[in-house]
Design a protein around this motif. Structure first.
Motif, short mmCIF file in Angstrom:
data_model
loop_
_atom_site.label_atom_id
_atom_site.label_comp_id
_atom_site.label_asym_id
_atom_site.label_seq_id
_atom_site.Cartn_x
_atom_site.Cartn_y
_atom_site.Cartn_z
N ASP A 158 0.84 -1.19 0.00
CA ASP A 158 0.00 0.00 0.00
C ASP A 158 0.88 1.25 0.00
O ASP A 158 2.03 1.21 -0.42
CB ASP A 158 -0.98 -0.02 1.17
CG ASP A 158 -2.23 0.82 0.90
OD1 ASP A 158 -3.08 0.35 0.13
OD2 ASP A 158 -2.32 1.94 1.42
N TRP A 159 0.33 2.40 0.44
CA TRP A 159 1.06 3.66 0.25
C TRP A 159 2.43 3.69 0.94
O TRP A 159 3.37 4.26 0.38
CB TRP A 159 0.20 4.86 0.67
CG TRP A 159 -0.11 4.95 2.13
CD1 TRP A 159 -1.21 4.50 2.78
CD2 TRP A 159 0.73 5.54 3.13
NE1 TRP A 159 -1.12 4.75 4.12
CE2 TRP A 159 0.06 5.40 4.37
CE3 TRP A 159 1.98 6.16 3.12
CZ2 TRP A 159 0.61 5.86 5.57
CZ3 TRP A 159 2.53 6.62 4.31
CH2 TRP A 159 1.84 6.46 5.52
N GLN A 166 -9.65 7.02 -1.11
CA GLN A 166 -9.06 5.69 -1.23
C GLN A 166 -9.87 4.84 -2.18
O GLN A 166 -10.99 5.19 -2.55
CB GLN A 166 -8.96 5.02 0.15
CG GLN A 166 -10.20 5.07 1.00
CD GLN A 166 -11.14 3.90 0.76
OE1 GLN A 166 -10.72 2.79 0.44
NE2 GLN A 166 -12.43 4.16 0.89
N VAL A 169 -3.38 5.17 -4.18
CA VAL A 169 -2.29 4.64 -3.35
C VAL A 169 -0.98 5.33 -3.71
O VAL A 169 -0.23 5.80 -2.84
CB VAL A 169 -2.16 3.12 -3.52
CG1 VAL A 169 -0.89 2.60 -2.86
CG2 VAL A 169 -3.37 2.40 -2.94
N LYS A 170 -0.69 5.39 -5.00
CA LYS A 170 0.55 6.02 -5.46
C LYS A 170 0.56 7.51 -5.17
O LYS A 170 1.62 8.09 -4.85
CB LYS A 170 0.74 5.75 -6.95
CG LYS A 170 0.97 4.27 -7.27
CD LYS A 170 1.14 4.05 -8.77
CE LYS A 170 1.39 2.58 -9.08
NZ LYS A 170 1.55 2.34 -10.54
N HIS A 187 -0.92 9.03 -2.58
CA HIS A 187 -0.62 9.19 -1.17
C HIS A 187 0.86 8.91 -0.89
O HIS A 187 1.48 9.58 -0.05
CB HIS A 187 -1.49 8.26 -0.33
CG HIS A 187 -2.94 8.60 -0.35
ND1 HIS A 187 -3.41 9.89 -0.25
CD2 HIS A 187 -4.05 7.82 -0.46
CE1 HIS A 187 -4.73 9.90 -0.29
NE2 HIS A 187 -5.15 8.65 -0.41
N ALA A 188 1.42 7.94 -1.59
CA ALA A 188 2.83 7.61 -1.41
C ALA A 188 3.72 8.78 -1.82
O ALA A 188 4.69 9.12 -1.13
CB ALA A 188 3.19 6.38 -2.22
#
Length: 444
Positions: free
Chosen positions: A249-250, A282, A288-289, A291-292
């Motif tokens: 995940d992130w 979400q 996900v990317k 937030h990362a």
């Protein structure tokens, strides 16, 4: 099934701020003994895609893994101060560290490297997209038919890899300096929304959050960034709900971004008090990317601020409190008769690490909610770093959450609820341990 440990190289380069801090290791123009020896290592713990693993973390998930979206890893950073005292921070991309797993790793670390139990801090990332490795069904476990032999095989593989990465980090020691930074990150929202029917499992803008982003940077004598440890209180559940593809995940993508930006560094995510925190919006791989990238940028933002040198010596403390489990009082016919009674007890371990008086790390167990970190930061002077999810499983509610009800108020043992005294006992013991390793109470 996995690749060998990777030790990052030692090419000379500067930090994101363009600063060469090798001078931190010198005084009055002459060499002085380095404050720290630091080693890092990374191993792959991605499962074999050809095996019918089941992933854990979502109760409604069905079926076997569909493949690997993103490899998952275990990372270790080993510290040794000038007195020879050592600390290993072990992080890995799986749901929990189980009590039997902690006991096994402690025993092996003592036998192989002479590490005392309080020298080992374990912090799983809590990704909900990793294989089932809960051989004793210690955690939040779905009720499904599973291949127990495959679960045991993967657990054995993971434990071997965790010991391998610890040993590799201890073999990688070199002189280094430590610096503390912090910034803010706002991808998380509280997920306990009040409704007419109680507490819903939805984002609420008014609930407690902890947006602190602590960063510990490790640099070698030539200014090379050797490690970047960063913490945040947020569930790694921003991806597609109940996806059966393995990924971190992130946080997994954020660590990857940082290691691309700092090719010689090991990036380590340390999850905080995220029990009631979730990244929003979400539900997709792109989110996900996103937030990362936001998280990685926040780390880099922290690194352009004024660093706070982190010196020794290491001070380590560990302890536990006994938490009461309550059940409704029943009459002779098994009906609730009003009131509750204590029907069981759970040990709750806590660890504290003092980096001299420059930084205190508190490692709390289980799925602690954000209120714990917020209260501790109100009580203890900064800089204080509060981590969660260590040493056992299950949600740890506050008195308020127990009264309100909702998802985080129940706990995984399914034989009662934690007593209202739970949070107070944890906080009191945490403060005592933090003071033992050098933290100070805030002045009123």
């Amino acid at each position: 099934m996995a690749n060998p440990p990777h030790r990052h190289g030692a090419e000379t380069r500067t930090t994101a701020a363009g600063l060469d801090r090798s001078a931190d290791l010198r005084c009055d123009g002459g060499a002085v003994p380095p404050a720290w020896q630091v080693g890092t290592a990374t191993v792959d713990i991605t499962p074999d895609e050809t095996e019918p693993h089941r992933l854990i973390g979502f109760g409604a998930r069905d079926g076997h893994m569909d493949g690997v979206e993103h490899d998952i890893s275990a990372r270790a950073v080993a510290f040794e101060d000038q007195t020879g005292r050592r600390l290993v921070l072990l992080s890995f991309e799986l749901l929990f560290v189980f009590e039997t797993q902690r006991e096994y790793l402690e025993a092996e670390c003592a036998k192989r490297w002479g590490l005392e139990p309080e020298s080992l801090v374990i912090n799983p990332s809590h990704t909900h997209y990793g294989p089932d490795y809960d051989i004793h069904r210690e955690g939040l476990q779905e009720d499904y038919d599973r291949d127990d032999d495959l679960v045991a095989e993967y657990r054995e593989f993971v434990d071997e890899r965790l010991l391998e990465v610890i040993g590799a980090a201890l073999d990688d020691f070199e002189p280094a300096s430590l610096s503390y930074y912090h910034a803010k990150l706002a991808i998380a929202m509280n997920r306990r929304r009040p409704t007419e029917d109680g507490i819903g499992f939805d984002p609420t803008p008014d609930g407690p959050v902890d947006h602190d982003l602590p960063v510990l940077a490790v640099e070698t004598a030539d200014g090379t960034t050797k490690a970047l440890l960063f913490g945040y209180a947020c569930h790694p559940t921003a991806g597609m709900a109940f996806s059966n593809e393995v990924n971190g995940d992130w946080p997994g993508y954020a660590m990857e971004h940082l290691e691309e930006a700092y090719p010689d560094a090991t990036a380590v995510f340390v999850i905080g008090c995220a029990g009631d925190q979730k990244a929003y919006p979400q539900g997709s791989r792109e989110l996900v990317k996103q937030h990362a990238r936001t998280a990685a940028t926040a780390v880099e933002r922290a690194l352009v601020t004024e660093p706070k040198p982190v010196r020794g010596p290491l001070k380590l403390a560990a302890g536990s409190v006994t938490l009461d489990i309550e059940n409704p009082i029943e009459d002779e016919d098994g009906n609730e008769a009003g009131g509750t009674e204590v029907t069981g007890h759970r040990p709750y371990p806590i660890q504290a690490v003092g980096f001299g008086t420059d930084l205190t790390l508190l490692s709390l167990s289980g799925e602690v909610v954000a209120d714990f970190a917020l209260e501790l930061k109100e009580t203890l002077d900064s800089p204080l770093w509060v981590a969660g999810y260590a040493n056992n499983t299950g949600y740890l509610p506050t008195k308020r959450i127990l009264a309100e009800g909702g998802y985080e108020s129940w706990q995984s043992f399914e034989d009662g609820l934690y007593a209202p005294s739970t949070a107070e006992r944890i906080l009191d013991k945490s403060v005592a341990l933090a003071e033992r390793v050098g933290a100070r109470r805030r002045e009123l």
